[in-house]
Write an enzyme that holds these catalytic residues in place. Structure first.
Site, PDB file in Angstrom:
ATOM      1  N   CYS A  18       0.862  -1.174   0.000  1.00  0.00           N
ATOM      2  CA  CYS A  18       0.000   0.000   0.000  1.00  0.00           C
ATOM      3  C   CYS A  18       0.909   1.238   0.000  1.00  0.00           C
ATOM      4  CB  CYS A  18      -0.898   0.004   1.238  1.00  0.00           C
ATOM      5  SG  CYS A  18      -1.853   1.535   1.417  1.00  0.00           S
ATOM      6  N   ASP A  55      -0.312  -5.797   0.304  1.00  0.00           N
ATOM      7  CA  ASP A  55      -1.580  -6.090  -0.348  1.00  0.00           C
ATOM      8  C   ASP A  55      -1.372  -7.350  -1.177  1.00  0.00           C
ATOM      9  OD1 ASP A  55      -3.134  -3.903   0.520  1.00  0.00           O
ATOM     10  OD2 ASP A  55      -2.243  -2.604  -0.992  1.00  0.00           O
TER      11      ASP A  55
END
Length: 154
Positions: free
Chosen positions: A52, A59
């Site tokens: 992120c 992620d």
């Protein structure tokens, strides 16, 4: 069957350090030995990781890339290293997904390409990203990607 010309490859068969970023990752191609025949090539990356850009937290995604080659195929080791280069790269889901697809399109100039990026939510909102270059040629067997959308604990 013809022999594939691998003379221009720099990574296959060699020890290669993981690229530090997607921008520095080298994607390589090989001649398509079946040029003139429309068929689908599928790559699946079930454990894709990026960061992120705001929090630096990881992620995760399940990415499926389908393409119909023209003159070239993407060399799979270079694709694996390219995808791995996102592990320490901060970008939003949409940016990662579309960047991957466009790099492959720029390299190969395939007849057609689509990407389905199925992201696992952090914070409760799945953000899946889908893109394709246009309509697939008629008559090509194009299986569904077969990745279920996120259902939570239901």
């Amino acid at each position: 069957m013809t022999m594939t010309d691998v003379s221009g490859l720099s990574q296959l068969g060699s020890h290669v350090e993981a690229p530090q970023s997607p921008e520095t990752a080298v994607l390589e191609k090989v001649p398509n030995g079946n040029q003139g025949t429309d068929y689908v090539v599928r790559f699946t990356a079930p454990e894709f990781t990026s960061l992120c850009p705001m929090t630096g937290q990881p992620d995760f995604a399940h990415i499926v890339i389908d393409y119909i080659p023209d003159g070239f195929l993407v060399e799979s080791k270079s694709l694996k290293l390219f995808l791995h280069s996102f592990r320490n790269h901060g970008a939003f889901h949409e940016d990662c997904s579309i960047y991957i697809a466009k790099r492959i399109v720029d390299l190969l100039q395939p007849k057609w390409l689509r990407i389905g990026a199925y992201w696992y939510p952090r914070g409760g909102i799945p953000i899946d990203v889908f893109w394709q270059t246009g309509d697939a040629p008629a008559g090509v067997w194009l299986p569904e990607q077969g990745v279920a959308t996120y259902r939570g604990r239901g």
